[in-house]
Design a protein around this motif. Structure first.
Motif, short mmCIF file in Angstrom:
data_model
loop_
_atom_site.label_atom_id
_atom_site.label_comp_id
_atom_site.label_asym_id
_atom_site.label_seq_id
_atom_site.Cartn_x
_atom_site.Cartn_y
_atom_site.Cartn_z
N GLY A 27 0.80 -1.23 0.00
CA GLY A 27 0.00 0.00 0.00
C GLY A 27 0.83 1.27 0.00
O GLY A 27 0.26 2.37 0.03
N GLN A 28 2.16 1.17 -0.02
CA GLN A 28 2.99 2.38 0.00
C GLN A 28 3.81 2.52 -1.29
O GLN A 28 4.12 1.53 -1.93
N VAL A 29 4.18 3.76 -1.63
CA VAL A 29 5.10 3.97 -2.75
C VAL A 29 6.51 3.64 -2.25
O VAL A 29 6.92 4.12 -1.19
N GLN A 30 7.20 2.77 -2.98
CA GLN A 30 8.54 2.39 -2.54
C GLN A 30 9.53 2.50 -3.69
O GLN A 30 9.17 2.27 -4.84
N ARG A 31 10.77 2.80 -3.37
CA ARG A 31 11.82 2.81 -4.39
C ARG A 31 12.57 1.48 -4.28
O ARG A 31 12.99 1.09 -3.19
N ALA A 32 12.74 0.84 -5.45
CA ALA A 32 13.46 -0.44 -5.45
C ALA A 32 14.96 -0.18 -5.36
O ALA A 32 15.46 0.85 -5.83
N LEU A 33 15.69 -1.11 -4.76
CA LEU A 33 17.15 -1.01 -4.70
C LEU A 33 17.76 -1.47 -6.02
O LEU A 33 18.85 -1.05 -6.39
N GLY A 34 17.05 -2.33 -6.75
CA GLY A 34 17.56 -2.82 -8.02
C GLY A 34 16.57 -3.78 -8.65
O GLY A 34 15.59 -4.16 -8.02
N SER A 35 16.82 -4.14 -9.90
CA SER A 35 15.91 -5.04 -10.60
C SER A 35 16.67 -5.78 -11.69
O SER A 35 17.46 -5.18 -12.41
N VAL A 36 16.47 -7.09 -11.77
CA VAL A 36 17.07 -7.87 -12.87
C VAL A 36 16.01 -8.80 -13.45
O VAL A 36 15.07 -9.19 -12.77
N GLN A 37 16.20 -9.14 -14.73
CA GLN A 37 15.28 -10.07 -15.39
C GLN A 37 16.03 -11.34 -15.75
O GLN A 37 17.21 -11.29 -16.10
N ALA A 38 15.34 -12.46 -15.68
CA ALA A 38 15.96 -13.74 -16.07
C ALA A 38 14.88 -14.64 -16.64
O ALA A 38 13.72 -14.59 -16.21
N PRO A 39 15.26 -15.50 -17.60
CA PRO A 39 14.27 -16.45 -18.13
C PRO A 39 13.97 -17.50 -17.08
O PRO A 39 14.88 -18.00 -16.42
N GLY A 40 12.68 -17.79 -16.89
CA GLY A 40 12.32 -18.76 -15.85
C GLY A 40 11.06 -19.52 -16.21
O GLY A 40 10.74 -19.71 -17.39
N GLY A 64 6.18 -17.11 -26.09
CA GLY A 64 5.70 -16.00 -26.92
C GLY A 64 6.83 -15.58 -27.85
O GLY A 64 7.97 -15.41 -27.42
N ARG A 65 6.51 -15.44 -29.12
CA ARG A 65 7.56 -15.15 -30.11
C ARG A 65 8.23 -13.79 -29.86
O ARG A 65 9.41 -13.62 -30.13
N ASP A 66 7.47 -12.83 -29.29
CA ASP A 66 7.99 -11.47 -29.20
C ASP A 66 9.11 -11.29 -28.19
O ASP A 66 9.85 -10.32 -28.27
N ASN A 67 9.19 -12.16 -27.20
CA ASN A 67 10.30 -12.00 -26.23
C ASN A 67 10.99 -13.34 -25.95
O ASN A 67 11.39 -13.62 -24.83
N ALA A 68 11.13 -14.14 -27.00
CA ALA A 68 11.74 -15.48 -26.84
C ALA A 68 13.27 -15.40 -26.72
O ALA A 68 13.91 -16.37 -26.31
N GLY A 69 13.85 -14.25 -27.06
CA GLY A 69 15.32 -14.13 -27.13
C GLY A 69 16.03 -14.52 -25.85
O GLY A 69 17.09 -15.17 -25.88
N MET A 70 15.47 -14.12 -24.71
CA MET A 70 16.13 -14.40 -23.43
C MET A 70 16.20 -15.91 -23.17
O MET A 70 17.17 -16.42 -22.63
N PHE A 71 15.16 -16.64 -23.58
CA PHE A 71 15.15 -18.09 -23.41
C PHE A 71 16.14 -18.74 -24.38
O PHE A 71 16.87 -19.66 -24.02
N GLU A 72 16.15 -18.21 -25.62
CA GLU A 72 17.05 -18.78 -26.63
C GLU A 72 18.51 -18.61 -26.18
O GLU A 72 19.34 -19.51 -26.35
N ALA A 73 18.80 -17.47 -25.57
CA ALA A 73 20.17 -17.22 -25.09
C ALA A 73 20.52 -18.22 -23.99
O ALA A 73 21.63 -18.78 -23.96
N LEU A 74 19.57 -18.46 -23.09
CA LEU A 74 19.82 -19.43 -22.00
C LEU A 74 20.09 -20.82 -22.58
O LEU A 74 21.04 -21.50 -22.18
N ILE A 80 21.20 -26.54 -23.85
CA ILE A 80 19.88 -27.17 -23.72
C ILE A 80 19.23 -27.20 -25.11
O ILE A 80 19.22 -26.17 -25.80
N ALA A 81 18.72 -28.36 -25.51
CA ALA A 81 18.07 -28.43 -26.83
C ALA A 81 16.74 -27.67 -26.77
O ALA A 81 15.93 -27.89 -25.87
N ASP A 82 16.54 -26.79 -27.72
CA ASP A 82 15.34 -25.94 -27.74
C ASP A 82 14.23 -26.65 -28.50
O ASP A 82 14.26 -26.72 -29.73
N ALA A 83 13.26 -27.20 -27.77
CA ALA A 83 12.13 -27.89 -28.40
C ALA A 83 10.85 -27.08 -28.21
O ALA A 83 9.74 -27.60 -28.36
#
Ligand SMILES: O=P(O)(O)OC[C@H]1O[C@](O)(CO)[C@@H](O)[C@@H]1O
Length: 321
Positions: A27-40, A64-74, A80-83
């Motif tokens: 319920g409060q406005v907060q500032r994040a210390l940091g943020s990272v994204q990872a395929p999961g 989803g085709r539009d943001n598959a790049g992160m998974f393909e990189a992993l 890992i074989a991409d099926a």
């Protein structure tokens, strides 16, 4: 790649956005210390951990085709074989709020892409190309909108009929459907719910250890090979018809816990492929989860580290009630 030893199926993968906060103040406005994204997404994390454990793995799922790049990189980075199928749109982004120096993680998991039965059919056709006796098949995570609650049950039946060893890691109605309706011969080889998930799927009250053991025993008597029930900082119960133990790591690592359960699943699969007994399965699986936690934010396990940690896992034998 030669025929993989394992295939993971993730019908609802996710890009995880880990947002680090001092403390979570709803319920409060907060500032994040940091943020990272990872395929999961559960099966994607399992594939990443299996790669670290030296198990050749294919990842099947719907991206989803539009943001598959992160998974393909992993997949490329970890061998890992991409099926995975590609569909129009974006794979969901799940928000993980990591607070209090990593001691508390709040997961906000989004519904994901809207799929249809035709997508499930396409996944089944792809899976059919890999299936063979002894293949480890990991069916993991939630179902995206549009797929019926028995989707995992159908994939489980298909894989078990081909002689594969199925590890099912899901919850709620899809877990209940896969366990309740499966005849003895179509039960998965293994499951890994937490206490609440097992309670919801079986309709039993699982307050104490005896109740948990009795619930595991019922499933083992119905054809399950290995029941693992994660109990957070209390460790995890590992049960087969041969016996039951509670495994605990010597200490817990600080940091985001996201994916540690998936690394435990990878340990269960690696143990199966190595033909380990109950005690060594519990050690390897627990060590794999701990190695993942210690490597945060890398999302990987190192086989040598796992081997070293396995020796320090504490095992407490349990008596059937
Ligand atoms: O499929 P579910 O149950 O929504 O869980 C997905 C989440 O679980 C994780 O796989 C961790 O177990 C995350 O990477 C992902 O955000």
């Amino acid at each position: 790649m030669n025929a993989p030893q394992a295939i993971t199926v993730t019908l609802n993968p996710a890009i995880d956005q880990l947002v680090t906060l001092d403390a979570l103040l709803p319920g409060q406005v907060q500032r994040a210390l940091g943020s990272v994204q990872a395929p999961g997404g559960k099966g994607i994390n399992v594939a990443a951990a299996l790669a670290g454990l030296g198990v050749s793995t294919a990842a099947l799922g719907v991206l989803g085709r539009d943001n598959a790049g992160m998974f393909e990189a992993l997949f490329a980075q970890r061998g890992i074989a991409d099926a995975c199928l590609r569909v129009p749109g974006q794979t969901r982004t799940n928000i993980k709020l990591v607070a209090d120096g990593g001691r508390q993680t709040t997961d906000i998991n989004l519904p994901g892409l809207m799929l249809a039965e035709a997508h499930l059919d396409a996944v089944m056709s792809t899976l059919a190309r890999y299936l063979r006796p002894g293949l480890a098949v990991v069916l993991s995570g939630s179902l995206p909108a549009g797929l019926p609650a028995d989707s995992w049950a159908r994939l489980q039946a298909q894989a078990v009929a081909a002689g594969a060893d199925v590890l099912l890691d899901t919850s709620e109605a899809p877990l209940a459907a896969a366990l309740a309706t499966a005849p003895h011969a179509a039960m998965p080889w293994a499951i890994k719910p937490n206490r609440e998930e097992l309670q919801a799927a079986t309709g039993l009250r699982l307050d104490g250890r005896d109740a948990l053991l009795a619930a595991a025993r019922r499933l083992l008597d119905r054809g399950l090979g290995l029941a693992v029930v994660s109990m957070g900082e209390e460790g995890a119960l590992f049960a087969t018809t041969q016996g039951a133990v509670i495994a605990r790591p010597p200490q817990w690592a600080r940091g985001s816990s996201v994916g540690a359960g998936d690394a435990m699943v990878a340990g269960m699969v690696a143990a199966r492929l190595r033909g380990l007994d109950l005690a060594d399965t519990a050690r390897l699986s627990t060590a794999s989860a701990l190695a993942w936690l210690q490597a945060v934010p890398a999302r990987e396990v190192d086989a040598n580290r796992v081997q070293a940690l396995a020796a320090s896992v504490l095992l407490e034998p349990c008596q059937w009630p």
